[in-house]
Design a protein around this motif. Structure first.
Motif, PDB file in Angstrom:
ATOM      1  N   ILE A  83       0.833  -1.203   0.000  1.00 42.44           N
ATOM      2  CA  ILE A  83       0.000   0.000   0.000  1.00 42.44           C
ATOM      3  C   ILE A  83       0.866   1.250   0.000  1.00 42.44           C
ATOM      4  O   ILE A  83       0.581   2.232  -0.699  1.00 42.44           O
ATOM      5  CB  ILE A  83      -0.940  -0.004   1.218  1.00 42.44           C
ATOM      6  N   GLY A  84       1.964   1.215   0.781  1.00 38.71           N
ATOM      7  CA  GLY A  84       2.869   2.360   0.816  1.00 38.71           C
ATOM      8  C   GLY A  84       3.501   2.626  -0.534  1.00 38.71           C
ATOM      9  O   GLY A  84       3.616   3.786  -0.966  1.00 38.71           O
ATOM     10  N   VAL A  85       3.903   1.564  -1.234  1.00 39.95           N
ATOM     11  CA  VAL A  85       4.478   1.718  -2.574  1.00 39.95           C
ATOM     12  C   VAL A  85       3.445   2.307  -3.529  1.00 39.95           C
ATOM     13  O   VAL A  85       3.737   3.227  -4.305  1.00 39.95           O
ATOM     14  CB  VAL A  85       4.991   0.362  -3.098  1.00 39.95           C
ATOM     15  N   GLY A  86       2.223   1.790  -3.473  1.00 46.12           N
ATOM     16  CA  GLY A  86       1.171   2.303  -4.347  1.00 46.12           C
ATOM     17  C   GLY A  86       0.871   3.770  -4.104  1.00 46.12           C
ATOM     18  O   GLY A  86       0.713   4.546  -5.060  1.00 46.12           O
ATOM     19  N   LEU A  87       0.799   4.179  -2.843  1.00 45.19           N
ATOM     20  CA  LEU A  87       0.519   5.581  -2.525  1.00 45.19           C
ATOM     21  C   LEU A  87       1.673   6.486  -2.940  1.00 45.19           C
ATOM     22  O   LEU A  87       1.456   7.621  -3.389  1.00 45.19           O
ATOM     23  CB  LEU A  87       0.242   5.725  -1.030  1.00 45.19           C
ATOM     24  N   THR A  88       2.906   5.975  -2.787  1.00 45.57           N
ATOM     25  CA  THR A  88       4.064   6.767  -3.200  1.00 45.57           C
ATOM     26  C   THR A  88       4.061   7.016  -4.705  1.00 45.57           C
ATOM     27  O   THR A  88       4.256   8.144  -5.170  1.00 45.57           O
ATOM     28  CB  THR A  88       5.365   6.065  -2.795  1.00 45.57           C
ATOM     29  N   ILE A  89       3.818   5.966  -5.473  1.00 43.93           N
ATOM     30  CA  ILE A  89       3.782   6.124  -6.929  1.00 43.93           C
ATOM     31  C   ILE A  89       2.607   6.999  -7.345  1.00 43.93           C
ATOM     32  O   ILE A  89       2.710   7.806  -8.278  1.00 43.93           O
ATOM     33  CB  ILE A  89       3.708   4.755  -7.619  1.00 43.93           C
ATOM     34  N   LEU A  90       1.479   6.864  -6.649  1.00 43.43           N
ATOM     35  CA  LEU A  90       0.326   7.715  -6.948  1.00 43.43           C
ATOM     36  C   LEU A  90       0.664   9.182  -6.721  1.00 43.43           C
ATOM     37  O   LEU A  90       0.291  10.051  -7.531  1.00 43.43           O
ATOM     38  CB  LEU A  90      -0.856   7.298  -6.074  1.00 43.43           C
ATOM     39  N   SER A  91       1.376   9.483  -5.646  1.00 46.15           N
ATOM     40  CA  SER A  91       1.781  10.864  -5.378  1.00 46.15           C
ATOM     41  C   SER A  91       2.711  11.383  -6.471  1.00 46.15           C
ATOM     42  O   SER A  91       2.585  12.530  -6.921  1.00 46.15           O
ATOM     43  CB  SER A  91       2.486  10.947  -4.013  1.00 46.15           C
ATOM     44  N   GLY A 137      15.914  -4.052  -0.868  1.00 43.17           N
ATOM     45  CA  GLY A 137      17.070  -3.391  -1.433  1.00 43.17           C
ATOM     46  C   GLY A 137      16.830  -2.830  -2.818  1.00 43.17           C
ATOM     47  O   GLY A 137      17.639  -2.059  -3.319  1.00 43.17           O
ATOM     48  N   PHE A 138      15.719  -3.213  -3.454  1.00 45.15           N
ATOM     49  CA  PHE A 138      15.409  -2.749  -4.800  1.00 45.15           C
ATOM     50  C   PHE A 138      14.266  -1.741  -4.829  1.00 45.15           C
ATOM     51  O   PHE A 138      14.221  -0.875  -5.702  1.00 45.15           O
ATOM     52  CB  PHE A 138      15.041  -3.946  -5.684  1.00 45.15           C
ATOM     53  N   VAL A 139      13.347  -1.835  -3.870  1.00 41.28           N
ATOM     54  CA  VAL A 139      12.144  -1.014  -3.958  1.00 41.28           C
ATOM     55  C   VAL A 139      12.443   0.463  -3.729  1.00 41.28           C
ATOM     56  O   VAL A 139      11.913   1.331  -4.427  1.00 41.28           O
ATOM     57  CB  VAL A 139      11.074  -1.518  -2.957  1.00 41.28           C
ATOM     58  N   PHE A 140      13.330   0.792  -2.789  1.00 42.67           N
ATOM     59  CA  PHE A 140      13.603   2.204  -2.505  1.00 42.67           C
ATOM     60  C   PHE A 140      14.352   2.891  -3.644  1.00 42.67           C
ATOM     61  O   PHE A 140      13.982   4.001  -4.047  1.00 42.67           O
ATOM     62  CB  PHE A 140      14.372   2.325  -1.186  1.00 42.67           C
ATOM     63  N   PRO A 141      15.408   2.275  -4.220  1.00 43.87           N
ATOM     64  CA  PRO A 141      16.025   2.908  -5.404  1.00 43.87           C
ATOM     65  C   PRO A 141      15.056   3.047  -6.572  1.00 43.87           C
ATOM     66  O   PRO A 141      15.115   4.039  -7.307  1.00 43.87           O
ATOM     67  CB  PRO A 141      17.179   1.954  -5.741  1.00 43.87           C
ATOM     68  N   ALA A 142      14.170   2.068  -6.758  1.00 46.64           N
ATOM     69  CA  ALA A 142      13.212   2.141  -7.860  1.00 46.64           C
ATOM     70  C   ALA A 142      12.240   3.304  -7.669  1.00 46.64           C
ATOM     71  O   ALA A 142      11.936   4.045  -8.612  1.00 46.64           O
ATOM     72  CB  ALA A 142      12.447   0.826  -7.978  1.00 46.64           C
ATOM     73  N   LEU A 143      11.745   3.482  -6.457  1.00 45.87           N
ATOM     74  CA  LEU A 143      10.827   4.589  -6.179  1.00 45.87           C
ATOM     75  C   LEU A 143      11.541   5.932  -6.280  1.00 45.87           C
ATOM     76  O   LEU A 143      10.976   6.916  -6.775  1.00 45.87           O
ATOM     77  CB  LEU A 143      10.218   4.424  -4.788  1.00 45.87           C
ATOM     78  N   PHE A 144      12.785   5.978  -5.814  1.00 46.24           N
ATOM     79  CA  PHE A 144      13.551   7.222  -5.885  1.00 46.24           C
ATOM     80  C   PHE A 144      13.806   7.614  -7.338  1.00 46.24           C
ATOM     81  O   PHE A 144      13.778   8.794  -7.699  1.00 46.24           O
ATOM     82  CB  PHE A 144      14.866   7.063  -5.132  1.00 46.24           C
ATOM     83  N   ALA A 145      14.059   6.626  -8.196  1.00 52.23           N
ATOM     84  CA  ALA A 145      14.258   6.903  -9.625  1.00 52.23           C
ATOM     85  C   ALA A 145      12.991   7.471 -10.252  1.00 52.23           C
ATOM     86  O   ALA A 145      13.049   8.390 -11.078  1.00 52.23           O
ATOM     87  CB  ALA A 145      14.687   5.629 -10.347  1.00 52.23           C
ATOM     88  N   LYS A 146      11.828   6.948  -9.861  1.00 46.20           N
ATOM     89  CA  LYS A 146      10.558   7.455 -10.399  1.00 46.20           C
ATOM     90  C   LYS A 146      10.318   8.903 -10.004  1.00 46.20           C
ATOM     91  O   LYS A 146       9.612   9.641 -10.706  1.00 46.20           O
ATOM     92  CB  LYS A 146       9.403   6.580  -9.924  1.00 46.20           C
ATOM     93  N   SER A 147      10.897   9.322  -8.878  1.00 49.90           N
ATOM     94  CA  SER A 147      10.680  10.704  -8.432  1.00 49.90           C
ATOM     95  C   SER A 147      11.314  11.723  -9.375  1.00 49.90           C
ATOM     96  O   SER A 147      11.030  12.922  -9.269  1.00 49.90           O
ATOM     97  CB  SER A 147      11.243  10.898  -7.018  1.00 49.90           C
ATOM     98  N   SER A 148      12.181  11.279 -10.296  1.00 51.77           N
ATOM     99  CA  SER A 148      12.809  12.212 -11.240  1.00 51.77           C
ATOM    100  C   SER A 148      11.781  12.916 -12.123  1.00 51.77           C
ATOM    101  O   SER A 148      12.073  13.965 -12.700  1.00 51.77           O
ATOM    102  CB  SER A 148      13.821  11.469 -12.122  1.00 51.77           C
ATOM    103  N   HIS A 149      10.578  12.358 -12.229  1.00 49.56           N
ATOM    104  CA  HIS A 149       9.556  12.947 -13.098  1.00 49.56           C
ATOM    105  C   HIS A 149       8.984  14.249 -12.546  1.00 49.56           C
ATOM    106  O   HIS A 149       8.333  14.984 -13.300  1.00 49.56           O
ATOM    107  CB  HIS A 149       8.409  11.956 -13.302  1.00 49.56           C
TER     108      HIS A 149
END
Length: 367
Positions: free
Chosen positions: A31-39, A285-297
């Protein structure tokens, strides 16, 4: 070789089979991953949408080189619209929706847009470098149809290279945490074709562009520092120094934000290429770098707004057209840049700023 045609495999923790498309995170983390990507999607669509609207409103005043930044806004906007909703829904579902077909769609699309964004940032940095150092030499080449050609070439190269996994060179698989899909970095160990594709993807399409971005920006900042220092030493006080500093810092922040966002993901992917050990494949170890990379948008629209007065003025006009109370502040009048007393005739930096000034302060022009 890992095959996406097989949707299940044995879990090392037991005898049960676990789908490779199921989430490897706890339900609360999903749920946290989904809300982060939604934001990220909401902020990116809002910010980059405004950039595109303002660019359209100012299309007659834009400099040709500004098309690269418009292209970057298109990349960020469409990527969040076309692909990330699938990852959001999968997070709330605790498993990847659609299995193999949607995994290939998501992995292919995100890789195309990711490469196009990186190529665009690289082109911005290199063209900015050439205009700063060799404006008189490359003035014709760096304007008009050639800039549009660079944008088209970025999309074409990204699309062609990303399509290789469809023909057996590499493949698109779920990421270790199961809620996203990407290139199978660990397929380096499976065959020569996969190893070739993975190594080329990392070195030619990730490492080389980053080095070009970093080296170009360092050289630009060094040149700008000495140029403004020379003006200060002669006691020249014009808007040129201030405008050039802001313009350089804007491009620097765009490049720095992109490289910083993707650096952790690149490091983890690099470790994932050569190691099969579980510590390099842990979902956390993969989820946080992946979410951080998406924040570049979401960075670039805020950078444009902070550094660019013309952008803010046009945004006020846009807000005034919808709600006058939101834009009741008086818009300042754009002042012309003073250019008297510049030593040694036309300077590449001076010429570049004159071009931006004559454009009427487009999306990337300062004053």
């Amino acid at each position: 070789m890992i095959s996406l045609n097989l949707s299940e495999r044995t879990d090392v923790c037991g005898n049960r089979t676990v789908s490779i498309f199921s989430s490897k995170l706890a339900p609360g983390a999903d749920i946290g991953v989904g809300l982060t990507i939604l934001s990220i999607v909401l902020l990116s669509v809002l910010g980059n949408g405004l950039v595109l609207v303002i660019s359209y409103r100012r299309r007659k005043k834009m400099v040709d080189s500004e098309l690269l930044c418009v292209n970057l806004a298109v990349v960020d906007f469409l990527c969040c619209i076309c692909f990330y909703p699938l990852s959001i829904l999968s997070s709330f579902n605790h498993a990847w929706l659609g299995h193999h077909v949607t995994c290939v769609y998501y992995g292919l699309g995100c890789y195309v847009f990711g490469l196009c964004g990186m190529f665009t940032i690289t082109a911005i940095s290199v063209i900015r470098y050439l205009k700063t150092f060799y404006n008189l030499v490359y003035a014709v080449w760096l304007d008009g149809a050639n800039i549009r050609l660079v944008c088209c070439a970025s999309w074409l190269i990204a699309a062609v290279w990303s399509s290789f996994p469809l023909f057996g060179w590499g493949e698109y698989v779920p990421e270790p945490y199961g809620l996203s899909c990407t290139i199978a970095w660990h397929s380096y160990h499976t065959s020569f074709k996969d190893a070739f594709y993975v190594i080329c993807s990392f070195s030619c399409f990730m490492l080389v562009p980053v080095l070009l971005i970093v080296m170009s920006q360092i050289q630009i900042l060094y040149k700008v520092y000495h140029f403004t220092y020379a003006l200060s030493a002669r006691g020249i006080r014009t808007n040129l120094r201030h405008a050039e500093k802001r313009l350089s810092m804007m491009f620097f922040c765009i490049s720095l934000g992109f490289v910083t966002a993707w650096a952790p993901y690149a490091v983890v992917s690099f470790l994932f290429i050569f190691h099969k050990d579980n510590r390099y494949m842990a979902p956390g170890g993969f989820v946080f770098p992946a979410l951080f990379a998406k924040s570049s948008h979401i960075y670039n629209p805020f950078i444009y707004f902070y550094f660019n007065k013309a952008f803010r003025q046009e945004l006020r006009c846009l807000l005034r057209s919808f709600c006058p109370r939101l834009a009741s502040n008086r818009v300042g009048v754009r002042s012309a840049m003073g250019q008297e007393g510049l030593p040694g005739g036309p300077h590449p930096i001076q010429i570049q700023l004159q071009e931006l000034g004559m454009s009427g302060g487009g999306v990337l022009g300062e004053e």
